[in-house]
Write a protein that holds these residues in place. Structure first.
Motif, PDB file in Angstrom:
ATOM      1  N   ARG A 230       0.835  -1.209   0.000  1.00 48.44           N
ATOM      2  CA  ARG A 230       0.000   0.000   0.000  1.00 48.44           C
ATOM      3  C   ARG A 230       0.867   1.255   0.000  1.00 48.44           C
ATOM      4  O   ARG A 230       0.521   2.270  -0.587  1.00 48.44           O
ATOM      5  N   LYS A 233       1.953   2.052  -3.447  1.00 49.10           N
ATOM      6  CA  LYS A 233       0.832   2.606  -4.209  1.00 49.10           C
ATOM      7  C   LYS A 233       0.613   4.058  -3.809  1.00 49.10           C
ATOM      8  O   LYS A 233       0.470   4.942  -4.651  1.00 49.10           O
TER       9      LYS A 233
ATOM     10  N   ILE B  57      -7.318  -0.978  -2.246  1.00 51.69           N
ATOM     11  CA  ILE B  57      -8.387  -0.103  -2.731  1.00 51.69           C
ATOM     12  C   ILE B  57      -8.033   1.373  -2.534  1.00 51.69           C
ATOM     13  O   ILE B  57      -8.845   2.254  -2.804  1.00 51.69           O
ATOM     14  N   PRO B  59      -6.389   3.634  -4.188  1.00 54.02           N
ATOM     15  CA  PRO B  59      -6.649   4.594  -5.271  1.00 54.02           C
ATOM     16  C   PRO B  59      -8.103   5.052  -5.327  1.00 54.02           C
ATOM     17  O   PRO B  59      -8.372   6.220  -5.607  1.00 54.02           O
ATOM     18  N   TRP B  60      -9.037   4.151  -5.027  1.00 58.39           N
ATOM     19  CA  TRP B  60     -10.444   4.543  -5.105  1.00 58.39           C
ATOM     20  C   TRP B  60     -10.794   5.525  -3.995  1.00 58.39           C
ATOM     21  O   TRP B  60     -11.569   6.465  -4.203  1.00 58.39           O
ATOM     22  N   ILE B  61     -10.210   5.284  -2.811  1.00 64.07           N
ATOM     23  CA  ILE B  61     -10.463   6.203  -1.692  1.00 64.07           C
ATOM     24  C   ILE B  61      -9.940   7.593  -2.059  1.00 64.07           C
ATOM     25  O   ILE B  61     -10.600   8.603  -1.858  1.00 64.07           O
ATOM     26  N   LEU B  63      -9.488   8.786  -5.006  1.00 67.24           N
ATOM     27  CA  LEU B  63     -10.334   9.377  -6.052  1.00 67.24           C
ATOM     28  C   LEU B  63     -11.537  10.072  -5.422  1.00 67.24           C
ATOM     29  O   LEU B  63     -11.882  11.212  -5.773  1.00 67.24           O
ATOM     30  N   GLY B  64     -12.159   9.387  -4.456  1.00 69.58           N
ATOM     31  CA  GLY B  64     -13.309   9.993  -3.769  1.00 69.58           C
ATOM     32  C   GLY B  64     -12.920  11.276  -3.071  1.00 69.58           C
ATOM     33  O   GLY B  64     -13.630  12.285  -3.159  1.00 69.58           O
ATOM     34  N   THR B 116      -4.266  10.362   0.773  1.00 68.95           N
ATOM     35  CA  THR B 116      -3.340   9.309   0.383  1.00 68.95           C
ATOM     36  C   THR B 116      -2.538   8.833   1.584  1.00 68.95           C
ATOM     37  O   THR B 116      -2.436   7.638   1.860  1.00 68.95           O
TER      38      THR B 116
END
Lengths: 465, 407
Positions: A230, A233, B57, B59-61, B63-64, B116
């Motif tokens: 993570r 990322k 997940i 990246p989705w968080i 994005l939101g 992030t």
């Protein structure tokens, strides 16, 4: 020891078929820890004297800055040379100067990361720290320049007793958002990069206090692969976010000038020209700081001559862009047929501030051209001297832009020659005190090189053998 | 010995190289274990596959969060500058996309950036300052130069001897128990007490501010910073040592007239005709609204002395009598014959220049009101004084026949 590296560097540079390794001197994972953490741990032993001397000097200059700021706030901005028609004197020049320097860090960490430039690992931590400290210095100037600092919260959209909101169509407000976002995101980026290295410091610590402090800030990092997944990322996302951000900051700073209608400011070339200038000055500052630090702390095998050479190439490229922009400004002034614009530029080069203009041109346009010569790119003293010239030149660039246009605007009756006061100089010098104090504390207490990233590079190098 | 094993939280194996760790991870994965992890000083590429880690997940968080930032910025700019406090600049629309762009961009990045880092930490369950692995001494090298594999005892497949055999056969340089060292994780009660007191203490200043905000006071407000409230400057009418006439105000130069202040019209401004005689009739139109205005101004400026009905018995007069009658000049009854017969222009002049008033010494029977009352209002007062006079000297014949019975 260093002669052994030199030899290795020499042979590596001479053989055109192979690029020199990014990490040299037969480093191992453990030796990297020893070298980087050793800078902070071994403080009481070898290098302490030089550090204490420098720290003492910086903190005295910082104290002087504190005194000047107290005097400024209690008396008013009249202690500076800001006077009609040049109300934007040195404080704005210094602000733009420091914000510019602040660009290298995030550029190196974010853009070069996305471009997969592995050489960035040796200098990114260092440059990011420099970025944050430079943003601190930059932020100081608008804050104290507002005069009544106790109502500085009017800059932000906070409900206040006037029941008014800030004007969101003013570039000065955009600037507030751009610089504070940049400061925050740079800090996050820097801190995130630090977490694994702080954990390394924690695990090497021998004293309880040291261990406790690093444990607290490393948040319990264990190097778990699930966490690394993570983490990587998140690092990639932050790099992706920071890339447009770093380009936006100086663009918005340039709007402070370009959106106003003053000849010499009101031009569309400003955003790209400011961004190029910012990268130029930031990389120069990286050299100015990195060269002494790597020599003092014996990090020549991590920050190799190849790194310095790459930085000098970036300086050459951006310096040429800046030179092109200077020339283009004249062309546009002539081509526009606008007499005010034409006057503004003739006045810059041949008017009362011609001395400042030509200092700027010699430092920013001529001096980096010396980097076309490989000999100079690989000579540490030459790199150091030219980097200082660039720092000086970039300060003068902001001075020339700010002061020449304001001091002679549309109304000749209001023309005046700008006279700085001693307090202008003291605030500028004081901001260096702030910068170096923070910087020396960073060297003293934090990993100045991204240890975990260097280990990754080393692992990569070894697997290619 | 047995006791110790029962207490172990799991097993920790140490490897010298990333390659060895990777091979071991594949074995453990293939063994079907679920609760285990590897620990490395730097991200080892390929280990995700070797361990079977699913993509995060995060990246989705982010994005939101970024979208929230965009929306917040747009709403903020539209509401503050377009609705709540409309900023009209050069006739441009109150809200438009282009100037809203920079701030929108910055807030998008800001929200996404903060999320992030925080999101990464939250997903990783960090900060976690106490971790049983830290009790294993050799684990300190996980952030330095060694590679570890930790197998959790809570894994459904975990069985000490087989797990140990698996790890020992995977190229580990050492396999060790993760001891269950009891630690006191409870926060001492005095800390709670201090925390509660501190939380309440933070409300005290806020409460004081709110209380003073919602109450009135006879003393001036408390200023932390004086700003421009107390300036070292001379106010109108103050005495100064450095001007000849000793007055702070400079006034107009003799013989000059400010723009718009020529006041040529003698009839209107001075109440005289060309010959210098008082105008018999006010040079303004008479209407109900002018009389209303006259009443309003009269009640403000004249009533205190001359009384509501003009009989000269206003409250200032009453008060002066109550305190001390000597030296008090009784205001005139404005309804008396000598004033009823005065031309309008003369009453106008009394308001403008006062009565028996000496401008040099500032003394006289009645002070002038030119500074306080504008010419058109002076005429309105004159008309209202006339109305008062009519009322005071009226006979029953002046009342319409059908209303007389009401008296």
């Amino acid at each position: 020891m260093s002669s052994q590296y030199d030899l290795e560097i020499q042979t590596a540079l001479e053989d055109p078929t192979s690029r020199p390794h990014l990490v040299m001197g037969g480093a191992t994972f453990a030796s990297i820890d020893d070298d980087v953490a050793g800078v902070s741990e071994g403080f009481l032993k070898k290098t302490s004297l030089a550090w204490y001397a420098m720290f003492g000097a910086s903190i005295s200059v910082l104290a002087m800055l504190g005194a000047v700021v107290v005097y400024l706030i209690s008396t008013g901005v009249g202690i500076w040379g800001n006077q009609s028609p040049v109300f934007w004197g040195w404080p704005i020049v210094n602000f733009v100067f420091w914000v510019g320097i602040a660009h290298a860090g995030t550029l190196i960490s974010a853009i070069l990361f996305l471009l997969k430039q592995d050489w960035r690992t040796s200098i990114n931590r260092f440059a990011e720290a420099m970025t944050i400290f430079a943003v601190c210095c930059a932020g100081l100037f608008p804050a104290i320049h507002v005069g009544r600092i106790w109502v500085v919260y009017w800059l932000f959209p906070i409900p206040n007793q006037m029941e008014m909101w800030p004007n969101f169509r003013s570039p000065l407000l955009w600037d507030v958002f751009a610089v504070s976002t940049y400061a925050t995101v740079s800090l996050l980026f820097w801190y995130m990069g630090l977490i694994p290295d702080l954990a390394t410091f924690r695990d090497r610590a021998t004293s309880k206090i040291r261990q406790g402090a690093y444990a607290f800030f490393s948040l319990g990092w264990t190097g778990s692969s699930r966490h690394w997944h993570r983490y990587e990322k998140a690092y990639l996302i932050l790099a992706g976010l920071a890339t447009p951000l770093v380009l936006s900051v100086h663009t918005v700073v340039s709007f402070d000038f370009a959106v106003s209608q003053l000849p010499g400011w009101h031009t569309t070339i400003f955003p790209p020209y400011f961004v190029a200038g910012a990268i130029f000055s930031g990389f120069a500052m990286v050299l100015t700081l990195m060269i002494p630090v790597r020599a003092i702390f014996g990090l020549q095998h991590i920050v190799t001559l190849r790194h310095l050479e790459v930085v000098s190439k970036v300086i050459l490229a951006t310096g040429s862009m800046v030179g092109y922009a200077y020339a283009m400004e004249f062309f546009v002034a002539w081509y526009s047929g606008n007499p005010y614009e034409q006057f503004a530029f003739t006045n810059r080069a041949f008017g009362p501030y011609a001395w400042a203009y030509w200092i700027m041109v010699s430092c920013n346009v001529i001096s980096p051209q010396l980097f076309w010569f490989k000999k100079l790119r690989q000579s540490v003293p030459a790199l150091f001297v030219i980097s200082i010239f660039v720092n000086i030149g970039m300060w003068f660039e902001r001075f020339v832009i700010t002061v020449t246009s304001l001091s002679r605007d549309f109304l000749p009756g209001s023309w005046a020659y700008f006279q700085p006061t001693p307090f202008d100089a003291l605030t500028l010098i004081g901001s260096f005190g702030l910068f170096f104090t923070l910087f020396l504390l960073f060297i003293r207490f934090l990993p100045i090189i991204a240890i975990s990233e260097i280990k990754g590079i080393l692992h990569k190098q070894e697997s290619h053998h | 010995m047995e006791q110790q094993e029962a207490k172990a939280l799991g097993l920790l194996a140490e490897y010298e190289t990333p390659q060895a760790l990777m091979a071991a991870a594949e074995k453990v994965r293939d063994g079907g274990y679920k609760r285990w992890d590897t620990h490395t000083p730097f991200p080892v590429h390929g280990i995700d596959d070797a361990m079977g880690i699913q993509p995060t997940i995060l990246p989705w968080i982010v994005l939101g969060a970024g979208a929230t930032g965009t929306l917040t910025a747009l709403l903020l700019q539209w509401y503050t500058n377009g609705v709540d406090y409309p900023f009209l600049i050069s006739g441009k629309p109150l809200f438009s996309w282009v100037p809203a762009f920079p701030v929108t961009f910055e807030l998008t990045v800001l929200f996404a950036g903060i999320t992030t880092l925080l999101g990464m930490l939250a997903l990783n369950r960090l900060p976690r300052l106490h971790n049983p692995l830290f009790d294993v001494k050799r684990f300190a090298r996980a952030t330095q130069d060694r590679f570890f594999l930790a197998l959790d005892a809570t894994d459904p497949l975990f069985e000490d001897s087989s797990a140990r055999a698996l790890l020992e056969g995977s190229g580990a340089t050492a396999v060790e128990d993760v001891p269950d060292v009891p630690t006191n994780e409870n926060i001492p009660s005095w800390m709670w007490q201090v925390a509660i007191v501190l939380v309440f203490a933070t409300f005290v200043p806020l409460g004081l501010i709110a209380a003073s905000y919602n109450s009135t006071s006879t003393t001036p407000p408390f200023h932390i910073v004086g700003d421009m409230d107390w300036q070292e400057s001379y106010r109108y009418g103050e005495e100064v040592p450095f001007f000849d006439n000793g007055q702070a105000m400079r006034g107009a130069l003799p013989g000059t007239v400010a723009v718009g202040e020529l006041e040529e019209d003698d009839a209107f401004y001075r109440g005289m005709d060309d010959m210098g005689n008082w105008l018999a009739v006010a040079p303004v139109e008479v209407s109900k609204s002018v009389l209303e205005r006259g009443r309003e101004r009269y009640n403000i400026y004249c009533l205190p002395c001359h009384g509501e009905s003009g009989n000269g018995k206003g409250i200032v007069h009453e008060r002066a009598l109550a305190l001390d009658t000597s030296g008090w000049l009784i205001p005139r009854d404005l309804t008396m014959d000598s004033i009823v017969t005065q031309p309008d222009g003369q009453i106008y002049d009394t308001i403008t220049n006062g009565f028996n008033y000496d401008a040099e010494t500032g003394t006289g029977n009645m002070a002038p009101y030119a500074a306080q009352i504008r010419p058109e209002d002076r005429w309105a007062i004159v008309l209202y004084v006339r109305a008062l006079q009519r009322a005071a000297n009226a006979s029953i014949e002046d009342v319409p026949a059908d209303k007389r019975s009401a008296l």
